[in-house]
Design an enzyme around this catalytic site. Structure first.
Site, mmCIF file in Angstrom:
data_model
loop_
_atom_site.group_PDB
_atom_site.id
_atom_site.type_symbol
_atom_site.label_atom_id
_atom_site.label_comp_id
_atom_site.label_asym_id
_atom_site.label_seq_id
_atom_site.Cartn_x
_atom_site.Cartn_y
_atom_site.Cartn_z
ATOM 1 N N GLU A 58 -6.881 -16.471 40.557
ATOM 2 C CA GLU A 58 -5.854 -16.587 41.678
ATOM 3 C C GLU A 58 -6.446 -16.954 42.751
ATOM 4 O O GLU A 58 -7.727 -16.702 43.256
ATOM 5 C CB GLU A 58 -5.098 -15.106 41.878
ATOM 6 C CG GLU A 58 -4.166 -15.230 43.103
ATOM 7 C CD GLU A 58 -3.458 -13.764 43.477
ATOM 8 O OE1 GLU A 58 -2.286 -13.572 43.736
ATOM 9 O OE2 GLU A 58 -4.282 -12.547 43.023
ATOM 10 N N LYS A 131 4.649 -15.634 40.922
ATOM 11 C CA LYS A 131 4.281 -14.467 40.938
ATOM 12 C C LYS A 131 5.406 -13.627 41.546
ATOM 13 O O LYS A 131 5.982 -13.830 42.595
ATOM 14 C CB LYS A 131 3.148 -14.103 42.128
ATOM 15 C CG LYS A 131 2.353 -12.765 42.125
ATOM 16 C CD LYS A 131 1.331 -12.671 43.048
ATOM 17 C CE LYS A 131 0.701 -11.420 43.069
ATOM 18 N NZ LYS A 131 -0.428 -11.301 43.941
ATOM 19 N N CYS A 171 -2.236 -10.998 39.050
ATOM 20 C CA CYS A 171 -2.888 -9.906 39.876
ATOM 21 C C CYS A 171 -1.798 -8.710 40.169
ATOM 22 O O CYS A 171 -1.979 -7.794 39.166
ATOM 23 C CB CYS A 171 -2.988 -10.504 41.296
ATOM 24 S SG CYS A 171 -4.546 -9.465 42.235
#
Length: 283
Positions: A58, A131, A171
């Site tokens: 990321e 995301k 994440c």
């Protein structure tokens, strides 16, 4: 450069034998060109070790103390230097490349989508994931609020790659197991990350191993790992985990590459001996 999308019929063959996969770890800073140069060398290293699918962390192009810096370099899907870099790197090195995350245009003017783009070995766009879960954390002076500059996505994404059925996540998504269940049966989960040192030390490995165990698939997590020029410290520990939850490869801190094999026979054996996916009754 305009990024070429594949035809709808283009699909990677599912693996019949073990394939090598690689997770790249970086310690990115505010200089985009320097970050891309470092990443290109690490992709080359992974390719030289035989990896057919390589994943970046990321925020690999930019980590800055200025939260609006990523807004200033955002791109429209299909054009821009970051996407050109990813497409070209995949093609030059002959690998499928999971491009960590880059900032793409959002509907809100002063925000971005934190997006993972996947390019096949010919440099064609194969998948995009935005995301969904945005990180927020505050303890004493340590504070993060991704929602201030990032617009969340809403759609899970999985695709066929040389490593089999592959699911994308980023994440903070790691903490939401329902996302992975929504993708169905997977051979591989890829999770680019920039976990903080605080949360990573407490939860990173245990959550990654849990996702591998409960989905009975491989998990590959390329991460930021070290002290960044802006003073931020990320946990690192990029790793590859097998369907039984065993850590096959890990790099604790600093730039580098972790490589391991994804073995379809291992997935089949785990699912045969413990058919938990067939025993599900909810969802």
């Amino acid at each position: 450069m305009t990024i070429t999308k594949p035809a709808e019929s283009v699909e990677a063959a599912l693996p019949e034998a073990p394939v090598r996969i690689a997770a790249v770890q970086t310690v990115s800073g505010p200089d985009v060109d320097a970050n891309l140069k470092a990443v290109d060398a690490l992709i080359a290293e992974a390719a030289a070790e035989g990896a057919c699918l390589v994943a970046l962390p990321e925020y690999f192009p930019l980590i800055s103390s200025d939260e609006m810096a990523k807004v200033r370099i955002r791109e429209a899907e299909g054009e821009g230097p970051l996407q050109s870099f990813l497409a070209d790197a995949a093609r030059r090195h002959g690998v499928w490349l999971v491009g960590g995350t880059i900032p793409l245009q959002a509907e809100v003017q002063d925000k971005v989508r934190n997006s993972t783009l996947v390019f096949d070995a010919q440099g064609r766009l194969a998948a995009r994931y935005d995301k969904i879960h945005l990180f927020g954390f505050q303890r004493a002076e340590e504070r993060y609020d991704e929602a201030a500059t990032i617009e969340p996505g809403s759609t899970p994404c999985c695709f066929d790659s040389p490593a089999g059925r592959t699911g994308l996540s980023v994440c903070y998504d790691l903490r939401f197991p329902e996302l992975f269940r929504a993708m169905g049966e997977l051979d591989l989960i890829v999770l680019p990350a920039a976990f903080t040192y605080t949360t990573g030390r407490a939860h990173w490995e245990v959550l990654l191993r849990a996702r591998a165990i409960e989905n009975q698939c491989y998990v590959m997590a390329p991460a930021q790992g070290g002290r960044h020029p802006n003073g931020r410290v990320t946990w690192g520990h990029s790793m590859i985990i097998d369907p039984w939850g065993e850590v096959l490869a890990c790099r604790e801190v600093g730039e580098g590459v972790v490589v391991s094999e994804l073995d379809p026979a291992r997935i089949a054996a785990v699912r045969e001996s413990l058919p938990a996916l067939r025993h599900r009754r909810l969802g």
